[in-house]
Design a protein around this motif. Structure first.
Motif, PDB file in Angstrom:
ATOM      1  N   GLY A 138       0.849  -1.186   0.000  1.00  0.00           N
ATOM      2  CA  GLY A 138       0.000   0.000   0.000  1.00  0.00           C
ATOM      3  C   GLY A 138       0.881   1.231   0.000  1.00  0.00           C
ATOM      4  N   ASP A 139       0.744   2.052   1.040  1.00  0.00           N
ATOM      5  CA  ASP A 139       1.618   3.224   1.156  1.00  0.00           C
ATOM      6  C   ASP A 139       2.666   3.057   2.249  1.00  0.00           C
ATOM      7  N   LYS A 140       2.806   1.812   2.733  1.00  0.00           N
ATOM      8  CA  LYS A 140       3.745   1.555   3.822  1.00  0.00           C
ATOM      9  C   LYS A 140       4.975   0.812   3.327  1.00  0.00           C
ATOM     10  N   VAL A 141       6.156   1.296   3.737  1.00  0.00           N
ATOM     11  CA  VAL A 141       7.409   0.627   3.395  1.00  0.00           C
ATOM     12  C   VAL A 141       7.603  -0.563   4.321  1.00  0.00           C
ATOM     13  N   ARG A 142       7.818  -1.730   3.737  1.00  0.00           N
ATOM     14  CA  ARG A 142       8.036  -2.958   4.511  1.00  0.00           C
ATOM     15  C   ARG A 142       9.335  -3.625   4.063  1.00  0.00           C
ATOM     16  N   THR A 143       9.786  -4.645   4.792  1.00  0.00           N
ATOM     17  CA  THR A 143      10.913  -5.468   4.357  1.00  0.00           C
ATOM     18  C   THR A 143      10.429  -6.909   4.211  1.00  0.00           C
ATOM     19  N   LYS A 144      10.925  -7.604   3.189  1.00  0.00           N
ATOM     20  CA  LYS A 144      10.476  -8.966   2.905  1.00  0.00           C
ATOM     21  C   LYS A 144      10.906  -9.937   3.993  1.00  0.00           C
ATOM     22  N   THR A 145      12.058  -9.699   4.588  1.00  0.00           N
ATOM     23  CA  THR A 145      12.528 -10.470   5.738  1.00  0.00           C
ATOM     24  C   THR A 145      12.815  -9.490   6.864  1.00  0.00           C
ATOM     25  N   ASN A 146      13.153 -10.002   8.028  1.00  0.00           N
ATOM     26  CA  ASN A 146      13.409  -9.099   9.159  1.00  0.00           C
ATOM     27  C   ASN A 146      14.580  -9.592   9.998  1.00  0.00           C
ATOM     28  N   TYR A 147      15.684  -9.872   9.324  1.00  0.00           N
ATOM     29  CA  TYR A 147      16.883 -10.262  10.058  1.00  0.00           C
ATOM     30  C   TYR A 147      17.443  -9.084  10.855  1.00  0.00           C
ATOM     31  N   SER A 148      17.065  -7.858  10.480  1.00  0.00           N
ATOM     32  CA  SER A 148      17.516  -6.663  11.204  1.00  0.00           C
ATOM     33  C   SER A 148      16.834  -6.523  12.555  1.00  0.00           C
ATOM     34  N   GLY A 149      15.790  -7.293  12.799  1.00  0.00           N
ATOM     35  CA  GLY A 149      15.087  -7.202  14.081  1.00  0.00           C
ATOM     36  C   GLY A 149      14.368  -5.888  14.269  1.00  0.00           C
ATOM     37  N   GLY A 150      13.913  -5.295  13.155  1.00  0.00           N
ATOM     38  CA  GLY A 150      13.136  -4.068  13.241  1.00  0.00           C
ATOM     39  C   GLY A 150      13.943  -2.806  13.477  1.00  0.00           C
ATOM     40  N   ILE A 151      15.265  -2.915  13.431  1.00  0.00           N
ATOM     41  CA  ILE A 151      16.130  -1.752  13.701  1.00  0.00           C
ATOM     42  C   ILE A 151      17.258  -1.724  12.676  1.00  0.00           C
ATOM     43  N   GLN A 152      17.418  -0.575  12.019  1.00  0.00           N
ATOM     44  CA  GLN A 152      18.518  -0.404  11.069  1.00  0.00           C
ATOM     45  C   GLN A 152      19.165   0.956  11.313  1.00  0.00           C
ATOM     46  N   GLY A 153      20.482   0.953  11.441  1.00  0.00           N
ATOM     47  CA  GLY A 153      21.188   2.198  11.743  1.00  0.00           C
ATOM     48  C   GLY A 153      20.847   2.750  13.112  1.00  0.00           C
ATOM     49  N   GLY A 154      20.389   1.873  13.996  1.00  0.00           N
ATOM     50  CA  GLY A 154      20.033   2.306  15.340  1.00  0.00           C
ATOM     51  C   GLY A 154      18.647   2.913  15.447  1.00  0.00           C
ATOM     52  N   ILE A 155      17.868   2.868  14.349  1.00  0.00           N
ATOM     53  CA  ILE A 155      16.549   3.484  14.291  1.00  0.00           C
ATOM     54  C   ILE A 155      15.526   2.455  13.830  1.00  0.00           C
ATOM     55  N   SER A 156      14.350   2.454  14.438  1.00  0.00           N
ATOM     56  CA  SER A 156      13.308   1.487  14.088  1.00  0.00           C
ATOM     57  C   SER A 156      12.852   1.686  12.649  1.00  0.00           C
ATOM     58  N   ASN A 157      12.551   0.564  11.952  1.00  0.00           N
ATOM     59  CA  ASN A 157      12.121   0.661  10.547  1.00  0.00           C
ATOM     60  C   ASN A 157      10.653   0.296  10.361  1.00  0.00           C
ATOM     61  N   GLY A 158       9.924   0.078  11.459  1.00  0.00           N
ATOM     62  CA  GLY A 158       8.508  -0.219  11.369  1.00  0.00           C
ATOM     63  C   GLY A 158       8.173  -1.695  11.438  1.00  0.00           C
ATOM     64  N   GLU A 159       9.161  -2.576  11.318  1.00  0.00           N
ATOM     65  CA  GLU A 159       8.928  -4.008  11.454  1.00  0.00           C
ATOM     66  C   GLU A 159       8.973  -4.403  12.932  1.00  0.00           C
ATOM     67  N   ASP A 160       8.580  -5.627  13.223  1.00  0.00           N
ATOM     68  CA  ASP A 160       8.625  -6.122  14.601  1.00  0.00           C
ATOM     69  C   ASP A 160      10.051  -6.034  15.144  1.00  0.00           C
ATOM     70  N   ILE A 161      10.183  -5.564  16.377  1.00  0.00           N
ATOM     71  CA  ILE A 161      11.465  -5.597  17.077  1.00  0.00           C
ATOM     72  C   ILE A 161      11.471  -6.846  17.948  1.00  0.00           C
ATOM     73  N   TYR A 162      12.447  -7.718  17.744  1.00  0.00           N
ATOM     74  CA  TYR A 162      12.488  -8.941  18.540  1.00  0.00           C
ATOM     75  C   TYR A 162      13.914  -9.206  19.022  1.00  0.00           C
ATOM     76  N   PHE A 163      13.997  -9.792  20.210  1.00  0.00           N
ATOM     77  CA  PHE A 163      15.315 -10.025  20.801  1.00  0.00           C
ATOM     78  C   PHE A 163      15.243 -11.139  21.840  1.00  0.00           C
ATOM     79  N   ASN A 164      16.411 -11.642  22.219  1.00  0.00           N
ATOM     80  CA  ASN A 164      16.545 -12.684  23.243  1.00  0.00           C
ATOM     81  C   ASN A 164      17.407 -12.168  24.389  1.00  0.00           C
ATOM     82  N   VAL A 165      17.059 -12.592  25.601  1.00  0.00           N
ATOM     83  CA  VAL A 165      17.795 -12.203  26.799  1.00  0.00           C
ATOM     84  C   VAL A 165      18.182 -13.467  27.552  1.00  0.00           C
ATOM     85  N   ALA A 166      19.470 -13.666  27.784  1.00  0.00           N
ATOM     86  CA  ALA A 166      19.966 -14.868  28.451  1.00  0.00           C
ATOM     87  C   ALA A 166      20.196 -14.614  29.938  1.00  0.00           C
TER      88      ALA A 166
END
Length: 358
Positions: free
Chosen positions: A269-297
């Motif tokens: 539509g009018d929204k920029v998306r990414t086909k995959t999300n290996y970046s974890g929703g963050i690129q260049g230290g800034i959110s890109n609109g995709e899901d942010i996901y992470f693991n904590v040990a």
């Protein structure tokens, strides 16, 4: 002095494990936010001790008292202060280590920094301090929900038992359906059995809490030193017993080629998306609109019900054995703590972003 977190949505916590109370002051919460005390209380219930056979049996109701900053159910824009009283301290359980350093605890390091230490449950170094964070995180969550941002964490590993599915393959609404907080019932049962056996062996294990934030708009974060993922990492590593943080593809990403790892853009539509999300929703230290996901040990709990060799304050050899009530594995109760710290980071960056552009 390391007791505050955030820049605009800023919190300061106070209190000790065996003191009279714990508390938090939130500064920077916008006025007019509906504050649901039952929501805050429910978040504290998820973290509180004594909730199942695989957690510490200390009995604290963790009832929150809102002292300021809320009127007629709305935030006033002034500091919000909350108090959580301690009611089930058993300080005598720690008298045997008043002069001894417990292995892998903060006894020695606190003594070196301050010249004295509160040995009752670790004092300020105790994970009980996180109750104040969860209370503050609940209000941050309410702010984020106002902007359609949600945060969901769950247990993905307990000791040797791990969940192989990604968050996209899971029904995260099932997370609270069992005492381990794993959304896969079959894996959850194996985790519970594993922790229960470790408890019977008078030992402890660690685990992993995974977390996903949905609805985060593009543009949150700062360049260079205040990158969004750096602040999330700091937030998670500030939690007791945390030994590792990874977001997006994390350490597994090193096994991929750039041609596989790059997240290609497309328009939906009018929204920029990414086909995959290996970046974890963050690129260049800034959110890109995709899901942010992470693991904590999380490491194994340091207090074990076994004899361990150590030294006392004078350098004499001693034998230290755990007494009292302790978690055999922290990850079930760590789930709301991880969510709270993620919420505090995102709420802060959401407010910071208001001044980034016209």
């Amino acid at each position: 002095m390391g007791n505050s977190f955030g820049r605009i949505f800023r919190i300061s916590t106070f209190g000790e494990s065996h003191g009279k109370a714990l508390g938090v002051i939130i500064d920077g919460c916008p006025a007019g936010l509906p504050i649901e005390e039952t929501f805050i209380q429910n978040e504290l219930r998820r973290r509180k001790p004594g909730q199942s056979k695989i957690t510490t049996q200390r009995k604290e109701e963790d009832e929150v008292e809102i002292l300021s900053g809320v009127f007629d159910g709305l935030s006033t824009g002034t500091p919000i202060s909350m108090l959580i009283r301690n009611t089930d301290q058993k300080s005598k359980d720690y008298s045997h280590i008043a002069e001894s350093y417990r292995p892998s605890h903060a006894d020695y390091t606190y003594a070196q920094k301050y010249g004295n230490r509160d040995y009752r449950g670790g004092g300020r170094s105790s994970a009980r301090e996180t109750a104040a964070r969860v209370a503050a995180g609940a209000i941050a969550k309410l702010l984020l929900l106002h902007h359609n941002i949600s945060i969901q964490a769950y247990v993905s590993q307990a000791g040797e038992v791990s969940l192989s599915k990604s968050y996209q393959e899971l029904d995260l609404s099932l997370t609270e359906s069992n005492i381990i907080r794993c959304p896969d019932q079959e894996v959850a049962e194996r985790m519970i059995a594993h922790i229960d056996q470790v408890r019977k062996d008078r030992d402890t294990i660690g685990g992993i809490v995974s977390c996903v934030a949905k609805g985060v708009p593009a543009g949150l974060g700062e360049p260079v030193f205040d990158r969004l993922h750096a602040e999330l990492g700091k937030a998670m590593l500030s939690i007791n017993a945390v030994k590792g943080f990874e977001y997006g593809s994390g350490f597994k990403g090193i096994e991929m080629r750039g041609s596989q790892h790059n997240d290609a853009f497309y328009l939906e539509g009018d929204k920029v998306r990414t086909k995959t999300n290996y970046s974890g929703g963050i690129q260049g230290g800034i959110s890109n609109g995709e899901d942010i996901y992470f693991n904590v040990a999380f490491k194994p709990v340091a207090t074990i019900m076994q004899d361990q060799e150590s030294i006392d304050e004078s350098g004499n050899p001693v034998t230290v054995s755990g007494k009292g009530r302790h978690d055999p594995c922290v990850v079930p109760r760590a789930v709301p703590i991880v969510e709270a710290m993620a919420a505090l980071v995102l709420a802060d960056y959401l407010l910071l972003n208001r001044s980034s552009k016209l």
